[in-house]
Design an enzyme around this catalytic site. Structure first.
Site, PDB file in Angstrom:
ATOM      1  N   LYS A 283      48.751 -61.451  36.017  1.00 57.37           N
ATOM      2  CA  LYS A 283      48.226 -60.783  37.219  1.00 57.37           C
ATOM      3  C   LYS A 283      47.709 -61.849  38.172  1.00 57.37           C
ATOM      4  CE  LYS A 283      46.327 -57.561  39.872  1.00 57.37           C
ATOM      5  NZ  LYS A 283      46.132 -58.380  41.052  1.00 57.37           N
ATOM      6  N   GLU A 333      52.792 -61.205  45.709  1.00 61.10           N
ATOM      7  CA  GLU A 333      51.339 -61.411  45.783  1.00 61.10           C
ATOM      8  C   GLU A 333      51.088 -62.774  46.428  1.00 61.10           C
ATOM      9  OE1 GLU A 333      47.556 -59.586  44.228  1.00 61.10           O
ATOM     10  OE2 GLU A 333      49.624 -58.875  44.361  1.00 61.10           O
TER      11      GLU A 333
END
Length: 390
Positions: A283, A333
């Site tokens: 993540k 991201e």
């Protein structure tokens, strides 16, 4: 169409609490609106002046709105401000003073939807010297001609909150309601729904049938909204072409695709049991961006489908240099990167890149690295329908 009629419907919606009632009232309004105005009414119901990607901001703060109400009604700004502190809703303040104007202007007119939108578009585009005075005058012109109910909603428009108590799901339900008869002309579909019914009594079966049919049509509309996040355009296509209009809506670079929320499960074991072979990724602690490339034009959208291209000149430059495709839509991201230590900055630093001012300076100070994790569209091919492994 007169704005007064729209305001009256909005007023009815605001004064009911049950979602089904809200849906029925909004559906009735949408059925009356013509194809020239349907987009505008949908945007107003959403509390916006255009789709998020259009990035239209009214440019009217609370202070200017207070001045505008005062200018149009003959009360002092101090009286308006005091009422706002007591009531907590500038819309209700405008309603109160518009109902008891101290002065009547030499000229007023019946407001149409076109006139209201035209004034707000003008306000949004005003810039430079003297623009504040022009914004004030253009807003006050609307309040001057408005009834008390119109004044309430005209004041709420630039604040981006119509306080109707409805969101996109209710709007989609209302749209679906108006095309249910056309949807059920498909005899095969009708039969398929009837085969799933569980109720035995005729009245209950009828209710169950209608509920399931509405849910199916609403799902069809939402599927289009997910890949083409402009409810105004969807409503317009339906108004012009009926349900066939939905077929015209395709994935298109420049129009954001709505992000899908992940489903949570308590353990990794349960995840693997549910979906089989899967990909596990680290993540990244940055912010998600959706990048659209259409030849030389690069557009970047946030998770909320807001156009944030201006904030990230380094990503735009990198896409133009590194992405060879003519047309593409992909997500990733973005993280701020420390060139000296070859490490990624914490989120508190990365988030400083989301800004309206000193953009170039911050881009130099905290350059971004964009990690891509999904491709949705590439040179005419929709990858959203393909398996993740592919």
């Amino acid at each position: 169409m007169l704005f007064e009629e729209v305001a009256d419907y909005f007023d009815k919606i605001e004064n009911v609490s049950k979602r089904l009632e809200m849906t029925d009232i909004l559906a009735e309004l949408l059925a009356k609106v013509d194809k020239e105005n349907i987009r505008k009414v949908i945007y107003l119901a959403q509390g916006i002046l255009g789709p998020n990607q259009a990035d239209i901001e009214s440019g009217l703060g609370e202070g200017l709105i207070e001045q505008g109400i005062a200018k149009a009604t003959g009360y002092s700004k101090e009286e308006i401000k005091k009422s706002y502190q007591e009531i907590g809703d500038l819309g209700l303040v405008a309603e109160k003073y518009a109902a008891n104007k101290k002065q009547q202007a030499l000229f007023s007119e019946q407001l149409t939807i076109e006139k209201v939108f035209s004034n707000f578009t003008k306000i949004a585009n005003l810039e430079g010297k003297g623009s504040q005075d022009s914004k004030l005058k253009t807003f006050a012109e609307l309040i001057n001609s408005a009834s008390k109910t119109e004044a309430k909603f005209i004041t709420r428009i630039p604040l981006g909150n119509m306080r109707l108590g409805i969101g996109d799901p209710t709007i989609m339900d209302s749209i679906a309601l108006n095309y249910l008869d056309e949807f059920l002309k498909d005899k095969k579909l009708k039969k398929e729904i009837e085969e799933t019914l569980k109720e035995k009594k005729e009245e209950k079966r009828k209710e169950e049938f209608e509920r399931k049919a509405r849910a199916l049509l609403r799902k069809k509309i939402e599927e289009k909204y997910n890949i083409h996040s402009d409810l105004g355009e969807i409503a317009e296509k339906l108004k012009v072409s009926g349900l066939k209009g939905l077929d015209e809506l395709k994935i298109n670079p420049g129009t954001p695709i709505r992000p899908t929320l992940a489903e949570r499960l308590p353990t990794a074991k349960e995840i693997v049991e549910k979906i089989g072979r899967c990909i596990v990724e680290a993540k990244y602690d940055g912010f998600r961006v959706q990048v659209h490339k259409d030849k030389d034009k690069v557009t970047i959208f946030s998770r909320q489908s807001e156009n944030v291209t201006r904030m990230f000149p380094d990503i735009v430059a990198s896409v133009k240099k590194q992405v060879k495709a003519e047309k593409a839509i992909f997500e990733g991201e973005a993280l701020a990167y420390n060139e000296e230590t070859q490490e990624y900055f914490p989120f508190q630093v990365t988030i400083q890149r989301k800004r309206k001012y000193d953009i170039e300076k911050k881009a130099e100070e905290f350059p971004l690295r964009l990690f891509l994790f999904d491709i949705m569209y590439l040179d005419g091919t929709n990858y959203m329908v393909k398996p993740l492994f592919e």
